[in-house]
Design a protein around this motif. Structure first.
Motif, PDB file in Angstrom:
ATOM      1  N   ILE A  87       0.900  -1.243  -0.016  1.00  0.00           N
ATOM      2  CA  ILE A  87      -0.003   0.082  -0.028  1.00  0.00           C
ATOM      3  C   ILE A  87       0.857   1.362  -0.161  1.00  0.00           C
ATOM      4  CG2 ILE A  87      -1.772   1.271   1.095  1.00  0.00           C
ATOM      5  CD1 ILE A  87      -2.686  -1.361   2.397  1.00  0.00           C
ATOM      6  N   LEU A  88       0.952   2.097  -0.984  1.00  0.00           N
ATOM      7  CA  LEU A  88       1.478   3.175  -1.247  1.00  0.00           C
ATOM      8  C   LEU A  88       0.485   4.326  -1.264  1.00  0.00           C
ATOM      9  CD1 LEU A  88       4.118   2.171  -3.928  1.00  0.00           C
ATOM     10  CD2 LEU A  88       4.345   2.124  -1.413  1.00  0.00           C
ATOM     11  N   ALA A  89       0.193   4.844  -0.005  1.00  0.00           N
ATOM     12  CA  ALA A  89      -0.935   5.688   0.123  1.00  0.00           C
ATOM     13  C   ALA A  89      -0.372   7.289   0.212  1.00  0.00           C
ATOM     14  CB  ALA A  89      -1.933   5.276   1.310  1.00  0.00           C
ATOM     15  N   GLY A  97       2.397  13.313   4.890  1.00  0.00           N
ATOM     16  CA  GLY A  97       1.783  13.366   3.441  1.00  0.00           C
ATOM     17  C   GLY A  97       1.612  12.003   2.884  1.00  0.00           C
ATOM     18  N   ALA A  98       2.194  11.059   3.457  1.00  0.00           N
ATOM     19  CA  ALA A  98       2.062   9.433   2.808  1.00  0.00           C
ATOM     20  C   ALA A  98       2.300   8.553   3.773  1.00  0.00           C
ATOM     21  CB  ALA A  98       3.106   9.589   1.518  1.00  0.00           C
ATOM     22  N   GLN A 116      10.044   7.141   5.975  1.00  0.00           N
ATOM     23  CA  GLN A 116       9.190   5.936   5.844  1.00  0.00           C
ATOM     24  C   GLN A 116       9.953   4.757   6.090  1.00  0.00           C
ATOM     25  OE1 GLN A 116       5.906   6.192   4.719  1.00  0.00           O
ATOM     26  NE2 GLN A 116       6.094   8.015   5.360  1.00  0.00           N
ATOM     27  N   THR A 117       9.443   3.552   6.475  1.00  0.00           N
ATOM     28  CA  THR A 117      10.084   2.305   7.065  1.00  0.00           C
ATOM     29  C   THR A 117      10.313   1.816   5.412  1.00  0.00           C
ATOM     30  OG1 THR A 117       9.073   2.164   8.904  1.00  0.00           O
ATOM     31  CG2 THR A 117       9.524   0.093   8.029  1.00  0.00           C
ATOM     32  N   VAL A 118       9.265   2.166   4.527  1.00  0.00           N
ATOM     33  CA  VAL A 118       9.676   1.559   3.159  1.00  0.00           C
ATOM     34  C   VAL A 118      10.238   2.702   2.571  1.00  0.00           C
ATOM     35  CG1 VAL A 118       8.464   0.723   1.218  1.00  0.00           C
ATOM     36  CG2 VAL A 118       7.830  -0.153   3.371  1.00  0.00           C
ATOM     37  N   SER A 119      11.407   2.634   2.084  1.00  0.00           N
ATOM     38  CA  SER A 119      12.132   3.627   1.218  1.00  0.00           C
ATOM     39  C   SER A 119      11.837   3.665  -0.372  1.00  0.00           C
ATOM     40  CB  SER A 119      13.528   3.780   1.503  1.00  0.00           C
ATOM     41  OG  SER A 119      14.000   2.554   1.030  1.00  0.00           O
ATOM     42  N   LEU A 120      12.076   4.603  -0.894  1.00  0.00           N
ATOM     43  CA  LEU A 120      12.104   4.975  -2.577  1.00  0.00           C
ATOM     44  C   LEU A 120      13.574   5.182  -3.044  1.00  0.00           C
ATOM     45  CD1 LEU A 120       9.366   7.628  -3.059  1.00  0.00           C
ATOM     46  CD2 LEU A 120       8.850   5.133  -3.167  1.00  0.00           C
ATOM     47  N   ASN A 121      13.547   4.339  -4.256  1.00  0.00           N
ATOM     48  CA  ASN A 121      14.868   4.476  -4.843  1.00  0.00           C
ATOM     49  C   ASN A 121      14.641   4.831  -6.241  1.00  0.00           C
ATOM     50  OD1 ASN A 121      17.397   3.400  -6.568  1.00  0.00           O
ATOM     51  ND2 ASN A 121      18.044   3.678  -4.450  1.00  0.00           N
ATOM     52  N   ILE A 122      14.992   6.202  -6.473  1.00  0.00           N
ATOM     53  CA  ILE A 122      14.514   6.706  -7.998  1.00  0.00           C
ATOM     54  C   ILE A 122      15.967   7.038  -8.821  1.00  0.00           C
ATOM     55  CG2 ILE A 122      13.304   8.281  -9.389  1.00  0.00           C
ATOM     56  CD1 ILE A 122      11.723   8.929  -6.930  1.00  0.00           C
ATOM     57  N   ILE A 127      15.432   7.647  -1.022  1.00  0.00           N
ATOM     58  CA  ILE A 127      14.793   8.497  -0.419  1.00  0.00           C
ATOM     59  C   ILE A 127      13.770   7.947   0.308  1.00  0.00           C
ATOM     60  CG2 ILE A 127      13.093  10.570  -1.170  1.00  0.00           C
ATOM     61  CD1 ILE A 127      14.210  10.625  -4.075  1.00  0.00           C
ATOM     62  N   SER A 128      13.558   8.553   1.604  1.00  0.00           N
ATOM     63  CA  SER A 128      12.642   7.848   2.741  1.00  0.00           C
ATOM     64  C   SER A 128      11.523   8.870   2.967  1.00  0.00           C
ATOM     65  CB  SER A 128      13.437   7.526   3.802  1.00  0.00           C
ATOM     66  OG  SER A 128      14.075   8.693   4.538  1.00  0.00           O
ATOM     67  N   ARG A 129      11.290  10.176   2.283  1.00  0.00           N
ATOM     68  CA  ARG A 129      10.482  11.173   2.589  1.00  0.00           C
ATOM     69  C   ARG A 129       9.139  10.910   1.570  1.00  0.00           C
ATOM     70  NH1 ARG A 129      10.759  13.231   6.960  1.00  0.00           N
ATOM     71  NH2 ARG A 129       9.461  14.798   6.301  1.00  0.00           N
ATOM     72  N   GLY A 130       8.196  10.908   2.307  1.00  0.00           N
ATOM     73  CA  GLY A 130       6.814  10.370   1.721  1.00  0.00           C
ATOM     74  C   GLY A 130       6.157  11.427   0.750  1.00  0.00           C
TER      75      GLY A 130
END
Length: 792
Positions: A87-89, A97-98, A116-122, A127-130
């Protein structure tokens, strides 16, 4: 606590090992942005080296560019819907914000200070900011979702998992595409395109751009409402007839330089600019009867006569009186609005020596989210905020991978990040009149300044014990330091006597530092070229820090705002196989992880406030199975089933929900939720689908696909307010494409959530509302999108 009985799909799906993951034919090469295919295999970089999806000993789902385009998935929320137990809300109550959740593990959305406990990698940026969930992502080559702790290979540790997006890169020949579409329900229109090719023999480029505008899928029916304590400043009703009213323009520039066969460099610059109708624009209220909001100055509840307190695509959100907000800083004349802009840049360089590959990834990202909204979540003009969140980070990663040709190989690397985040909140909970010094009508201005540095290094040794057996082990060392400064730069002199906020001009400061070593070990057995069996022990770590609440309460200091790290450890076993001549692809994973020091929203009784605390330990145990079967040329069956038991082992300081009695488990201000399910942690996720593509003659073809998804019930609120329990639901997606056999053009009709199910993905209690009132960020209802694409 009463148990909820729901349909158990396990028996019904005992014969289904299908996958919601469509296997792509082209995937991303390591760190270059270029597409590659190795004999039809799916190539992923979960361990920062190119490996096939079947060989890599990691629980991973890969989504191809083709699948993203055919499903119309252009944002993280839709991408998350394609993968079971994800779930990416985007959330609507300010704060982070997320909230990103994998297997029930995620972070609170109510505090801007949380990572975020689940991070993004772009494109290599960690990146761990929602807030980045707000923007669109398009022209994507591949998405990889890694489930479970990812300590070794992704810069800052991610105890819940990683969502990795890789955008398309330059091409050897001139090519491109143009696409336009219209979604009928929300009146959403968009146009996008890209062009790519060589500039010289060694330099290539890609330019991609997208613009979109949406009226909205929620009708706003608010009318004027007068508050007893401020009869001269009634709300003026809905400023927008439809929400969320998104307008967005974004683009990306890619340059790839390859002067020799041993060296390449890729630069990417991604910019986005977005406007919508406020942070609450994607929310609705759940309550009994009509929404009511407490007017603290008169001591009475004000009723909103317009809303119906149901999830049905209708809400009532009133704009503030422009006379009141004329001297309210950053209030946009009382009209709800969000302004978001971001820049992401990365420079990736690879140098290949005889047996070593050196990689450098330099990144910088920045975003600013600024807006005003009515946080009563209804037509009453009682609670408002003009909130700003500005974040940026510079990162540098260095890695080396070996290919020694013998039984031993290794990987090692170093990561550095310097980050900064500032927030501003111009809050309002009572119309106390203008401050006699400057005429401002807001009650306070709360400022935070946060900074941090991360140093980490990792090493892994891979030992090929036998031709079919591999042992890998390693660890990452991490050191984090963080600083914060928080205080009210302004408190309205008419509001100060109420004693709600800390004094004006009094700032509290703090510093956090911590070191952690996170080990990992994996044993892999490949009994045949088409099967892989593995077992892994993994750990994860997320740094501690400081809450950034929406208000600094009277007497509150940094000592009340700090929280410690969050840690994970456990393991998983998995099987991957290509059977029946590679017509049947099967994945099976079993896992068990324990999480300690979960960073959750908890009630702090002295001074009274909701902040992030290490309030709980938890355990997630489950099984995931998926498969894809090519029944005949052009016909594919797919589906997945996942069972997840994610429960708190200890959560005895959970905040009570509004109105909770002692008989219902409330002990003063807290309750004991030990043994109950985690928030947004459904027990069952089930998907199944079919795809069929057939030629029609004369160079034409027809493609049809349909997918169904069932999700069992889950809590929306961390305090388990029963009003915020989302019952199990099912949605149906379908696509029909009429296209050229060579895919030079296509016209597609894409249907998402054709069952028109309204469901919640996140929520919290309504500020100053009655005990039964909960605001809910909803998943998007039915979409019918007509889309045309031309490729050259």
């Amino acid at each position: 606590m009463a148990m909820r009985q729901e349909w158990n799909p396990g028996c019904a799906l005992a014969l289904v090992l299908a996958t919601g993951t469509v296997m792509p034919t082209q995937v991303q090469a390591q760190d270059t942005g270029k597409a590659t295919a190795i004999e039809g295999d799916i190539i992923v970089t979960a361990r920062r080296r190119e490996e096939t999806l079947m060989d890599v000993p990691v629980a991973i789902t890969a989504i191809s560019a083709e699948q993203l385009e055919r499903s119309g998935s252009t944002d993280l929320q839709k991408i998350g819907q394609m993968i079971p137990q994800v779930i990416l809300a985007k959330t609507g109550g300010g704060g982070a914000g997320a909230s990103f959740t994998i297997r029930g593990l995620g972070s609170s959305a109510l505090d801007a200070g949380i990572d975020q406990t689940v991070s993004l990698n772009i494109d290599g940026l960690q990146i761990s900011r929602g807030r980045l969930v707000a923007q669109s992502f398009f022209d994507i080559q591949q998405v990889e979702v890694l489930k479970g702790p990812q300590a070794l290979f992704f810069g800052k540790n991610s105890p819940g998992g990683v969502v990795s997006l890789r955008t398309k890169g330059a091409t050897d020949t001139l090519e491109g595409y143009g696409r336009a579409g219209y979604e009928f329900r929300a009146r959403e229109r968009f146009v996008e395109g890209a062009i790519s090719g060589p500039i010289t023999d060694t330099l290539g480029f890609r330019v991609a751009a997208r613009g979109s505008k949406m009226d909205g899928y929620i009708r706003n029916v608010a009318g004027p409402v007068t508050v007893p304590s401020a009869p001269d400043f009634p709300s003026v009703g809905a400023a927008h007839g439809r929400d969320p009213g998104t307008r967005e323009v974004l683009g990306r520039l890619t340059l790839e330089w390859k002067p020799t066969s041993d060296f390449d460099a890729t630069f990417k610059l991604f910019g986005d600019r977005l406007r919508d109708n406020g942070e609450t624009a994607g929310t609705e209220l759940l309550c009994s009867g009509n929404s009511r909001t407490l007017d603290i100055l008169s001591g009475t509840y004000v009723t909103d006569p317009y809303g119906d307190c149901k999830l049905n695509g209708k809400r009532s959100l009133g704009a503030f009186n422009p006379d009141l907000t004329a001297n309210y800083p950053d209030a946009n004349g009382g009209v709800p609005i969000t302004r978001y802009q971001s820049v992401l840049t990365s420079l990736t360089m690879n140098y290949r020596a005889d047996k070593l590959t050196f990689t450098s990834v330099t990144g910088f990202w920045h975003y600013k989210n600024d807006g005003f909204d009515n946080f009563s979540f209804d037509a009453t003009p009682i609670v408002a905020g003009a909130n700003m969140d500005k974040s940026q980070a510079f990162s540098q990663e260095l890695r080396v991978n070996s290919n020694l040709g013998g039984p031993l190989d290794f990987a090692a690397g170093f990561y550095f990040e310097s980050s900064k985040r500032d927030t501003r909140g111009n809050g309002f909970v009572a119309n106390v009149g203008p401050d006699p010094r400057n005429g401002q009508t807001n009650n306070w201005q709360f400022l935070t300044a946060n900074s941090g540095k991360t140093y980490s290094a990792f090493g892994q040794l891979i030992w090929k014990v036998l031709d079919t057996v591999e042992l890998a082990g390693g660890a990452r060392w991490t050191r984090e330091t963080k600083k914060t400064r928080q205080g009210n730069s302004f408190v309205n002199q008419n509001f100060a006597p109420l004693g709600i906020t800390a004094d004006e001009g009094v700032f509290t400061e703090g510093r956090f530092s911590d070191d952690q070593i996170s080990p990992e070990a994996t044993v892999t057995w490949r009994p045949s070229p088409s099967t892989t069996i593995y077992g892994a022990y993994k750990t994860g770590y997320k740094s501690g820090g400081f809450s950034n609440p929406s208000i600094l309460s009277a007497g509150q200091t940094v000592a009340d705002l700090g929280f410690a790290p969050e840690k994970a450890n456990g393991g998983e076993i998995g099987f991957k196989g290509e059977l029946m001549g590679r017509r049947l692809l099967v994945n099976l994973t079993g896992y068990r992880y324990t999480f300690k020091g979960l960073q959750l929203t908890s009630f702090n009784p002295s001074p009274p406030s909701f902040t992030i605390r290490n309030a709980a330990s938890a355990r997630a145990t489950g099984v995931e199975a998926d498969a894809s079967f090519t029944a005949s040329e052009g016909l594919t069956l797919r589906g997945a089933v996942g069972y997840n038991k994610a429960e708190y082992l200890n959560f005895d300081s959970a905040p009570c929900y509004a109105g909770q009695s002692a008989d219902e488990g409330c002990n003063g201000t807290t309750q004991d939720l030990s043994g109950t399910r985690l928030v947004r942690a459904p027990s069952w996720n089930v998907t199944g689908g079919i795809g069929y593509d057939t030629p029609l003659g004369s160079g034409l073809a027809l493609g049809l696909s349909a997918d169904a998804r069932y999700t069992s019930g889950y809590w929306l609120l961390e305090n388990q307010n029963p009003v915020g329990y989302q019952k199990g639901f099912a949605v149906l997606n379908a696509t029909a494409r009429f296209h050229a056999e060579d895919d030079g053009w296509e016209i597609a009709l894409i249907g998402r959530n054709l069952t028109d199910k309204y469901y919640g993905v996140a929520g919290a209690e309504k500020p100053f509302g009655t005990p039964d009132a909960v605001w809910v960020s909803i998943g998007r209802p039915r979409e019918v999108l007509l889309q045309g694409t031309v490729r050259f």
